[in-house]
Design a protein around this motif. Structure first.
Motif, PDB file in Angstrom:
ATOM      1  N   TYR A 199      11.758   1.812  -3.799  1.00  0.00           N
ATOM      2  CA  TYR A 199      10.881   1.598  -2.649  1.00  0.00           C
ATOM      3  C   TYR A 199       9.470   2.104  -2.893  1.00  0.00           C
ATOM      4  N   LYS A 200       9.266   2.982  -3.900  1.00  0.00           N
ATOM      5  CA  LYS A 200       7.932   3.536  -4.132  1.00  0.00           C
ATOM      6  C   LYS A 200       7.287   3.007  -5.411  1.00  0.00           C
ATOM      7  N   TYR A 256      -2.769   6.967  -7.109  1.00  0.00           N
ATOM      8  CA  TYR A 256      -1.733   6.183  -7.786  1.00  0.00           C
ATOM      9  C   TYR A 256      -1.470   6.750  -9.170  1.00  0.00           C
ATOM     10  N   PRO A 311       0.811  -1.225   0.000  1.00  0.00           N
ATOM     11  CA  PRO A 311       0.000   0.000   0.000  1.00  0.00           C
ATOM     12  C   PRO A 311       0.848   1.280   0.000  1.00  0.00           C
ATOM     13  N   ALA A 312       2.100   1.219   0.422  1.00  0.00           N
ATOM     14  CA  ALA A 312       2.921   2.421   0.499  1.00  0.00           C
ATOM     15  C   ALA A 312       3.545   2.790  -0.852  1.00  0.00           C
ATOM     16  N   ARG A 313       3.520   1.891  -1.816  1.00  0.00           N
ATOM     17  CA  ARG A 313       4.112   2.152  -3.127  1.00  0.00           C
ATOM     18  C   ARG A 313       3.026   2.741  -4.029  1.00  0.00           C
ATOM     19  N   LYS A 314       3.196   3.980  -4.443  1.00  0.00           N
ATOM     20  CA  LYS A 314       2.140   4.715  -5.149  1.00  0.00           C
ATOM     21  C   LYS A 314       2.400   4.841  -6.652  1.00  0.00           C
TER      22      LYS A 314
END
Length: 867
Positions: free
Chosen positions: A223-224, A197, A161-164
């Motif tokens: 990381y994203k 997103y 969920p943190a990767r947009k």
């Protein structure tokens, strides 16, 4: 009218049955075209799935697999390759074609060859179907496996969920463009539902690799990101720092975390079942092209790499690649290998073309030279083998002799004057010698075991080799090894030697050591500690498994009254004042008491005379000598009691030894006059002598085992063994010696067997003693040996009989030395006591349960791993 209708229906039914039977009996040719190479993931599974589907459909077919290698060729090159595949298929008279993935089917239908329009085609793994093409080709049927990118996107953001930022990673192929369109269609609804997103498209063949690697490979950028791959490309095999979600199951194990597709080989299995129905006569048009619903597939290694909880995805899909196998295919190395191989093949082909005529002219001469060289090599090998000191004999797979070296001929006592290396060639195994074990000829058994297992077999201990003509025999040691030529078994060889002298010297040495009970020791001046042989420290009430003990620890177990004297004496040794010395003192034993020991030492001089390099010595318990001194001055009643115990032991031993000796001497005297007795009586006398010799040998072995137990020199060689194999060996050696009316049975669990860590020789000794004991008290019925695995981590070996049984009172003393429940039976009463000691050394327990008149059961509980 009704009669004609009945005949017509009967004829039609018979035609249908005959057609079905002929279809089932025919052997069809099926071409299986895979889009990629045989190094792609799951390609073997795809072939296996197709073959299983054909078998499920009741069709026998020869499946030929061709690979398009679509990731490495342009479309024009793929068409050339496909036309060659079609030409080979036409030459094989292929009955049906099965394709895997879009590239194979698309190239097949657009390569310009007419074969795919003439015979049935069954498709599988189609991601982006062309409905118009399917409508134009009624001979095409099969299955698609469309991808729902909405499901794939939702699962991606659920796990991360943190990767947009979503990256759609593609190449310039046709399928990639179709996949991008599908992703864009799914993105419209996804964007409305998740406005936070963003989507970015990267083409590995258009964009700079630095841009792509910086975006999704480096930790400080990756990381994203989440990568969506609408088509598997070799770039995904790199260790990306961003999780990859794809739509092809062949991407599993190649750097992809999640795939929405059917499980590998599911589509080819369904295609195989449908192909079987088509080969049996059903029209492809009746099937059409259906869709197999996909599901989420996860790569276990990628889940672990991105720290995703496995339990969070287990209920949402299937996890593959659970075994941790780190195999990453480097595609540019494969391409380089293929290119070099092609060039090498081209050079070899050109060279062969230029040299073909020349080889034809010299072929006959070369063949003669090769034959002459082979004869020379054979003679050279014969000379080499004849120079080997060990005996050597080779056999072919028909168990016929091929070669015998001179050492074996001399070992058997045969004439070596007329010896020729192949003078025995062609004779059957066993024509010049036999190998006996427990009276049974095991030569052909060993050879057949090597043929069956294709691995070396050791000649068992206590085996004898006997020459057939003169009957001379001797103990033999060696092994039977397989002989291979190009991974094919071509024969066997026996390498052996006469170990009569070695066995005699070994037994003399062991007897001398066991009787003397002398132990070596060493003092390491660098480590400042003593080293004693294994088991001796336990006798000193020290349980250090390393065998090392410091001087301070040794002082703790020395008797306080002897400690000042021993300290001064050892200090003199370390200062070089006493290079050779002897001292006696008391050491604490395992019972907490003290035992007298004599230590002898010699110093090995070091760099200086006052500091020895090491101190070596031997030690021996002199407690018996001290006890003798104490007995001479002990009270009269203690001396009398000791004398009574000694007299009882000697009386028991003399009685047990005298009984078989009387039989041996008595029947031996009768054999002086053979004419006075019939051949049956003489045979009975010989058997009686042999039986009593065996009893006498067993008694001596028990006494020797008791001596080893007392001196602590009974060796145990622990290793992993198959328990079923050990028990079967005991059964094979005991079943022929059962008395008439008594049956020896086995009771082993079903399966391949049980592996335990034990000493196979000592375990056999225990089981043989229990069977021998049961045989004495079982007049009729059965004796059963076996094992059970009811308790995890432990195995229970048991011997059960239907004999006379043991009373409750006798059961309390049954494991005591010299105790005999029935004084009229043979034996010294040592067997069960020795068994109990061996089992305890194996970290096990032995128990007995019995009822008078109903039989007895002995159970040995052992740990599966005693190391």
């Amino acid at each position: 009218m009704g009669k004609h209708f009945f005949l017509l229906c009967s004829w039609a039914f018979l035609c249908l049955i005959s057609g079905t039977l002929s279809a089932a009996e025919n052997n069809y040719n099926v071409l299986f075209i895979q889009s990629y190479t045989n190094s792609a993931s799951w390609h073997d599974n795809l072939i296996t799935g197709l073959q299983n589907g054909l078998e499920k459909g009741g069709v026998k077919a020869d499946v030929v697999t061709e690979y398009l290698n679509a990731d490495f060729w342009t479309f024009a090159s793929e068409c050339v390759i496909m036309r060659r595949i079609c030409e080979r298929a036409r030459q094989r008279k292929t009955d049906l074609i099965v394709t895997s993935s879009d590239e194979a089917f698309f190239t097949l239908t657009h390569c310009g060859d007419s074969l795919p329009y003439q015979i049935p085609v069954v498709v599988s793994g189609i991601k982006y179907p062309d409905k118009k093409l399917f409508d134009r080709m009624p001979n095409v049927s099969g299955f698609t496996s469309k991808t729902d990118f909405n499901v794939l996107l939702e699962e991606a953001i659920r796990l991360f969920p943190a990767r947009k930022e979503i990256v759609c990673l593609t190449d310039s192929s046709f399928l990639s463009s179709k996949g991008v369109e599908a992703v864009e269609d799914a993105w419209v609804a996804f964007k409305e539902k998740h406005p936070g997103y963003s989507l970015k498209k990267l083409n590995v063949q258009e964009k700079s690799l630095n841009t792509i690697i910086t975006s999704i490979c480096y930790d400080y950028h990756a990381y994203k990101h989440i990568v969506i791959a609408p088509k598997w490309i070799p770039f995904l095999s790199l260790k990306l720092k961003a999780p990859v979600f794809a739509n092809q199951n062949l991407a599993m194990t190649s750097g992809v975390l999640c795939v929405y597709d059917v499980e590998p080989a599911t589509d080819t299995y369904a295609a195989g079942v449908q192909a079987a129905d088509i080969l049996k006569g059903r029209s492809p048009d009746s099937f059409g092209v259906g869709d197999l619903d996909g599901k989420l597939l996860f790569d276990y290694k990628q889940l672990d790499f991105f720290h995703v909880d496995v339990e969070s995805v287990e209920k949402r899909g299937t996890i593959l690649n659970v075994p941790l196998m780190d195999r990453y295919r480097v595609w540019f190395i494969l391409f380089y290998s293929v290119t070099v191989g092609a060039l090498a093949f081209l050079v070899a082909w050109l060279y062969r073309s230029n040299r073909r005529e020349a080889r034809k002219r010299i072929h006959a001469q070369t063949r003669l030279l090769v034959q002459h060289r082979l004869v020379e090599q054979r003679d050279e090998f014969d000379k080499i083998f004849c120079s080997i000191r060990d005996g050597l004999i080779t056999y072919d797979t028909d168990l016929r002799i091929h070669f015998v070296n001179r050492a074996l001929v001399e070992m058997l006592g045969l004439s070596s004057d007329t010896y020729m290396a192949r003078s025995y060639e062609g004779q059957i195994a066993g024509s010049i010698f036999h190998i006996y074990m427990n009276g049974e000829n095991i030569l052909q058994t060993l050879l057949k075991q090597v043929i069956r297992d294709k691995k070396p077999v050791i000649i068992p201990e206590k085996a004898f080799m006997q020459e057939n003509t003169k009957g001379a025999y001797f103990p033999v040691s060696g092994e039977v090894v397989p002989i291979f030529a190009k991974d094919k078994l071509t024969g066997m060889a026996i390498v052996c030697r006469n170990i009569s002298e070695e066995e005699m010297q070994r037994r003399f040495f062991n007897m001398a050591i066991e009787e003397s009970s002398i132990y070596p020791w060493q003092y390491n001046t660098r480590l400042k500690c003593f080293h004693f042989p294994g088991g001796l420290l336990q006798r000193f009430n020290c349980y250090d498994n390393t065998g090392y003990i410091s001087r301070e620890e040794l002082d703790l177990i020395i008797h306080p009254g002897d400690l000042p004297r021993t300290r001064k004496h050892f200090n003199d040794i370390m200062l070089g004042h006493e290079p050779n010395s002897r001292m006696s003192f008391r050491l604490q034993n395992a019972d907490g008491g003290y035992e007298w020991w004599e230590f002898r030492s010699t110093a090995y001089d070091g760099l200086t005379a006052d500091i020895p390099y090491m101190v070596l010595g031997v030690c021996q318990s002199i407690q018996r000598y001290k006890d003798t001194e104490d007995e001479l001055i002990a009270a009269r009643d203690r001396a009398l009691q000791a004398d009574k115990l000694k007299s009882a032991f000697l009386a028991n031993m003399s009685h047990e030894i005298r009984t078989p000796l009387n039989a041996i001497v008595g029947f031996s005297d009768l054999l002086k006059d053979l004419e006075a007795f019939s051949s049956e009586e003489v045979q009975q006398f010989v058997e009686t002598i042999n039986i009593n010799c065996t009893l006498l040998l067993a008694l001596i072995n028990d006494i020797l085992d008791l001596s080893r137990i007392e001196s602590g020199t009974m060796d145990f060689q622990l290793s992993s063994y198959n328990l079923t194999f050990i028990m079967q060996q005991v059964y094979d050696s005991q079943r022929l010696s059962m008395p008439q009316g008594v049956e020896l049975r086995t009771d082993f669990p079903e399966g391949t067997g049980k592996d335990i860590v034990t000493d196979s020789v000592r375990l056999k000794q225990v089981v043989n003693n229990l069977i021998n004991n049961a045989r004495k008290f079982t007049a009729k019925g059965s004796i059963t040996l076996g094992y059970s695995m009811e308790e995890p981590g432990y195995t229970t070996v048991f011997v059960e009989d239907t004999g006379a049984g043991i009373s409750d009172e006798d059961q309390k003393h049954i494991f005591e030395r010299f105790y005999k429940a029935d004084s009229f039976t043979q034996g010294a009463g040592l067997g069960l006591s020795i068994c109990q000691t061996i089992v305890e050394r194996l970290h096990g327990t032995i128990t007995v349960t019995s009822k008078l008149g109903r039989g007895t059961r002995f159970e040995v509980r052992l740990s599966d791993d005693v190391m």
